[in-house]
Design an enzyme around this catalytic site. Structure first.
Site, mmCIF file in Angstrom:
data_model
loop_
_atom_site.group_PDB
_atom_site.id
_atom_site.type_symbol
_atom_site.label_atom_id
_atom_site.label_comp_id
_atom_site.label_asym_id
_atom_site.label_seq_id
_atom_site.Cartn_x
_atom_site.Cartn_y
_atom_site.Cartn_z
ATOM 1 N N GLU A 89 0.926 -1.251 -0.037
ATOM 2 C CA GLU A 89 -0.081 -0.290 -0.022
ATOM 3 C C GLU A 89 1.009 1.258 -0.191
ATOM 4 O OE1 GLU A 89 -2.599 0.380 3.277
ATOM 5 O OE2 GLU A 89 -3.548 2.061 2.345
ATOM 6 N N GLY A 133 2.958 2.399 10.785
ATOM 7 C CA GLY A 133 2.977 1.674 11.976
ATOM 8 C C GLY A 133 2.663 0.192 11.736
ATOM 9 N N GLU A 169 -2.587 -3.870 6.922
ATOM 10 C CA GLU A 169 -3.417 -4.960 7.072
ATOM 11 C C GLU A 169 -3.492 -6.031 5.921
ATOM 12 O OE1 GLU A 169 -3.940 -1.691 6.336
ATOM 13 O OE2 GLU A 169 -5.321 -1.396 4.816
ATOM 14 N N ASN A 170 -2.300 -6.478 5.238
ATOM 15 C CA ASN A 170 -2.536 -7.380 4.421
ATOM 16 C C ASN A 170 -3.129 -8.585 4.623
ATOM 17 O OD1 ASN A 170 0.056 -5.816 3.147
ATOM 18 N ND2 ASN A 170 1.189 -6.955 4.647
ATOM 19 N N HIS A 190 -6.551 -2.021 14.979
ATOM 20 C CA HIS A 190 -6.890 -1.328 13.693
ATOM 21 C C HIS A 190 -6.733 -2.258 12.706
ATOM 22 C CE1 HIS A 190 -6.608 2.310 11.054
ATOM 23 N NE2 HIS A 190 -5.843 1.501 10.507
ATOM 24 N N GLU A 191 -5.599 -3.048 12.390
ATOM 25 C CA GLU A 191 -5.159 -3.561 11.297
ATOM 26 C C GLU A 191 -6.064 -4.832 11.114
ATOM 27 O OE1 GLU A 191 -3.476 -1.918 9.534
ATOM 28 O OE2 GLU A 191 -2.447 -0.653 10.814
#
Ligand code: BES
Ligand code: ZN
Length: 879
Positions: free
Chosen positions: A130, A269, A272-273, A305-306
């Site tokens: 990303e 940080g 999220e793959n 979050h991820e």
């Protein structure tokens, strides 16, 4: 200066892709200098854009820094005239609406210092795709609206026993020459930005999670062997997140395995793959001895979050990068609510609002100001901003406030159901919220397209005879670059009214103590009837909208709110307003004649807060924290760095000496020795204890420093040790500070995360972190310009968290930053372009600083060919 200007990309130019990729098969043959990447793509004309009898348009494949080895169609090598390599990719003449394309490229992970695409970190391979990193791996339509099913085969020497990619491991074996080969298959179609690959000599911890429908999911956290003892907290956080998303959003995990990998070199940080999250090691690894409470809490929220992105981002993704807030704003809102549920809700809210007010408001008022959904960009990496993330989350929070929790949940259910497996827009999100509830968010949509921070002016009137109280609210949003003449927004303003004895008043016959006012006009009156006494309004409770609110509160009224407001956020906010008024008053005194005097009100207010043992200690700690220099800089006409620092230092010293015995009492009360737990209660106690400690040490107070030294030597947990060391570095005589820093380093030099803390403590210290010291730190063997964490802790600590040294009058701080940014841009454009931020605000400073900062920016601009990232920020800031 650049020879050619990077081009600007506009949202209004969006077109659906000409071709789709149904299947993507990748094979990696790993080598540091020459990794071979083979891709086999099943390509098909996009029926949504095809017309009858059309001639087929060329296929565009993005590709950057790739060596093209071969390209074949349906098994036949393509002749050179069928394709053309151009800057940024490859254009292919297409002859049939469906075909299989095979491309071979060679890349060199070892020399990839941008940390985008495939690179090496401490000898392990990892990827970051990303937003547009996949094009550094192979030629591909690298855009989020092209979703494909990926199969990945990795071949590597046996010295890389762990080979990971997205999805499920479907095959493993060895090659004829004894190398390892493993194949992963991800059944969920995804855009290329969610692709990931990891290869290394890693260890892992494992756990399982049983979903609400009873499926067992294997959870694995991979690290380099030396860090294997630091995984427990992240694993616990992951399980909490998985449960929370089931309970609050009805979202279950969808693969049989969920993996997290920690890497030391990482621009952000975490990422999220699909099924294989990759984390900056500082955002996942923790143990009580090595990590502070702040780190524990950050890890919990980033893991969440991820993980939450699996639904808000992966299952439903973005159509294009202008829609970034669709996944980031929503997911930040989700992780904030999770953290609020796991810890103190009020404290989490205070932290988020502080970030928004200091950094996002500044962004919104600066040269890079943009809407939550930007209209244009040169480099998308520059738009992973506080506006897209934090303001974007506030926008989602306002929808939640306007609709209510149940309606919001109906909206999110519809959104996930309607768009599962699709790449969609912010508009689709709002439409789902409306359609699930027959709600009207027409005007509300402006929050996505209008930049700038709205200002609310509030006045009130009380008619005793009619028992009627009236609030008049005006809204106004200032012009921002490229956007003039803003329209009124739909702003939810949550309010309550306090009676003379501090009691909350009923606002209507139903007895409600709180209500949401819907401000939709540029000026509007709101009436409350049956109000029997003159009330004091508690406005914008919980910070119900990302705005600046002005109301002419008197000092007494603020003190009253600090004591009586039933909304804990507003209690804190009243305290902040009081402190802010005081600090502005002191700045005026400083500028006028240098003699300052802290008004009694603030001291009294702080004393009352300190004495109130029924308040959450974490909230007390937040109330006792003076607004940062950065936040003060946001208020007032032009920034006078000296006055800000002088006022703050003076206030701190006055408070410290007036309340010394109280700070000492509270410190001793809270200094209970017990085994470390990152629980909300214990964190709260440590935060107040260490706030007291900092005040006790102000101006080198001997008693205070002795307490700090004792706490430092007791060495119980990193929260207490780092707080004590921080106080010693700031206030102890130089040689003692150096001695303590040295012993700390000796103890922790093997631990990457602690060394980062150690760097940051020094570079951000107002008294210790001089430019000379920062230069020395950059010469330290543990410093590495190619490692973003080291850069952030040393250079970022100085330029972003050390207001007094960075703004030294000779302008040396600005020149230093310019020099570092120029050097970094050659290695890692994303990091360079983030680090330059403090220089972009030159217009806000007084004449002399302003000139110096501007000169530093120009120096960067004239230093040679800048990356697209840095060019965009510097050129927009100069114009
Ligand atoms: N998707 C981002 C990570 C990302 C952004 C990678 C841009 C590459 C380029 C991720 O979900 C994210 O937002 N991470 C945040 C932390 C989060 C808690 C807000 C980050 O990395 O700072
Ligand atoms: Zn994110």
């Amino acid at each position: 200066m650049r020879d050619s200007q990077p081009s600007t990309i506009y949202l209004s130019d969006y077109r659906a892709p000409d071709y789709l990729v149904d299947k993507t098969e990748l094979t990696f043959d790993l080598d540091p200098h020459a990794t071979l990447v083979k891709s086999r793509l099943k390509i098909r004309r996009n029926p949504a854009v095809a017309t009858v009898g059309e001639s087929l348009p060329p296929l565009w494949l993005d590709g950057v820094d790739l060596e093209l080895l071969s390209i074949a169609e349906n098994g036949e090598l393509l002749p050179a005239q069928r394709y053309q390599e151009r800057d940024g990719g490859l254009s292919l003449a297409v002859e049939q609406p469906e075909f299989e394309l095979e491309v071979q490229t060679r890349i060199a992970p070892e020399s990839n210092t941008s940390l985008e695409g495939l690179y090496l970190s401490n000898g392990m391979y990892c990827t970051q795709c990303e937003a547009e990193g996949f094009r550094k791996i192979t030629f591909y339509p690298d855009r989020p609206d092209v979703m494909s099913v990926f199969t990945t085969t990795i071949v590597a020497p046996a010295t890389f026993p762990v080979l990971l990619s997205n999805g499920n491991n479907v095959d493993s074996g060895t090659t004829d020459d004894g190398r390892l080969r493993i194949t992963w298959e991800d059944p969920f179609a995804k855009p290329s930005y969610l692709f990931a690959l990891v290869a290394g000599d890693l260890q892992y911890v494992e756990d399982t999670f049983t979903t609400s429908s009873g499926r067992a999911v294997k959870l694995q956290l991979f690290t380099e062997p030396r860090n294997i003892g630091k995984c427990a907290h992240a694993m616990t956080s992951l399980k909490h997140s998985m449960r929370w998303d089931e309970e609050v959003y009805g979202r279950e995990y969808d693969l049989d395995i969920f993996m997290i990998v920690a890497v030391d070199h990482f621009n952000m940080g975490a990422m999220e793959n699909k099924g294989l999250n990759i984390f900056n090691s500082a955002c996942v690894l923790a143990s009580p001895e090595t990590a502070t409470d702040a780190a524990f809490q950050r890890i919990e929220s980033i893991v969440a979050h991820e993980y939450f992105h699996n639904w808000s981002g992966n299952r439903v993704t973005c159509r294009d990068w202008f829609q970034l807030s669709l996944k980031e704003g929503f997911t930040v809102f989700r992780d904030a609510e999770f953290s609020a549920d796991m810890n103190s809700r009020a404290v989490k809210r205070i932290e988020d609002v502080t970030l928004l007010r200091t950094a996002q408001f500044a962004e919104d008022a600066g040269p890079m100001s943009h809407p939550v959904r930007p209209d244009s960009y040169m480099e998308i990496s520059n738009f992973y901003t506080l506006t897209v993330y934090e303001k974007g989350a506030e926008v989602v929070r306002m929808i939640h406030t306007i609709l209510g929790a149940d309606a919001f949940r109906r909206g999110s259910d519809l959104y996930f159901e309607r768009h599962d497996g699709c790449a969609v827009t912010c508009e689709d999100f709002i439409a789902a919220m409306e359609d699930a509830n027959s709600a009207d968010l027409k005007q509300f949509r402006r929050w996505y397209s209008q930049a700038g921070t709205p200002v609310l002016e509030v006045t009130d009137a009380y008619d005793a005879e009619a028992a009627r109280y009236t609030l008049t609210i005006r809204q106004h949003t200032p012009d921002t670059p490229g956007q003039k003449g803003k329209q009124p927004l739909h702003i939810p303003v949550t309010v309550g009214l306090l009676g003379e004895s501090g009691n909350p008043l009923a606002l209507d016959e139903s007895g409600a103590l709180e209500t949401v006012l819907h401000l939709t006009e540029s000026a509007q009156e709101f009436h409350f009837d049956g109000i029997a006494e003159q009330p004091l309004p508690s406005l914008l409770r919980g910070f119900s909208a990302p705005v600046k609110l002005h109301f002419g509160y008197s000092v007494e009224q603020l003190q009253f709110l600090m004591q009586h407001d039933t909304d804990p956020f507003n209690r804190w906010d009243a305290c902040q307003r009081l402190a802010l008024n005081t600090l502005q008053f002191l700045q005026r005194q400083y500028r006028e004649n240098g003699a300052m005097q802290v008004p009694e009100a603030l001291i009294k207010g702080y004393a009352a807060v300190l004495d109130n043992t029924s308040l959450d200690p974490a909230l007390v700690a937040k109330m006792l924290a003076l607004p940062s220099a950065q936040e003060l800089a946001e208020h007032g006409e032009s920034i006078d760095a000296n006055a800000i620092i002088a006022a703050r230092d003076f206030a701190k010293a006055s408070i410290a000496s007036a309340l010394k015995s109280r700070f000492l009492n509270r410190y001793q009360q809270l200094d209970q020795r017990k085994p470390y737990q990152p629980s909300a209660d214990d964190i709260a106690q440590r935060s107040l204890k260490n706030t007291c400690l900092a005040y006790l040490c102000v101006d080198g107070d001997q008693d205070g420093l002795a307490i700090a030294k004792a706490q430092f030597e007791r060495d119980e947990n990193m929260t207490d040790v780092a707080a004590a060391l921080g106080a010693l570095v700031e206030y102890a005589p130089r040689d003692e500070a150096v001695e303590n820093l040295e012993s700390f380093y000796q103890q922790w030099q093997q631990d990457t995360q602690v060394v980062e803390t150690w760097f940051g403590l020094q570079s951000s210290s107002a008294s210790f972190g001089t430019l000379e010291r920062v230069h020395a730190l950059m010469e330290h063997p543990a410093f590495e310009l190619k490692n973003p964490n080291k850069v952030r802790s040393v250079i970022g600590g100085f330029a972003m968290r050390n207001f007094s040294q960075f703004h030294r009058e000779d302008g040396s701080g600005y020149d230093f930053l310019a020099e570092q940014v120029i050097a970094l841009d050659k290695l890692n454009p994303q990091i360079a372009s983030r680090l330059v931020t403090p220089l972009t605000r030159w217009k806000r400073y007084r004449a002399q600083e302003s000139k110096q900062i501007h000169a530093a920016l120009r120096r960067i601009n004239e230093s040679g060919e800048l990356s697209r990232d840095l060019y965009e920020v510097v050129s927009k800031s100069l114009s």
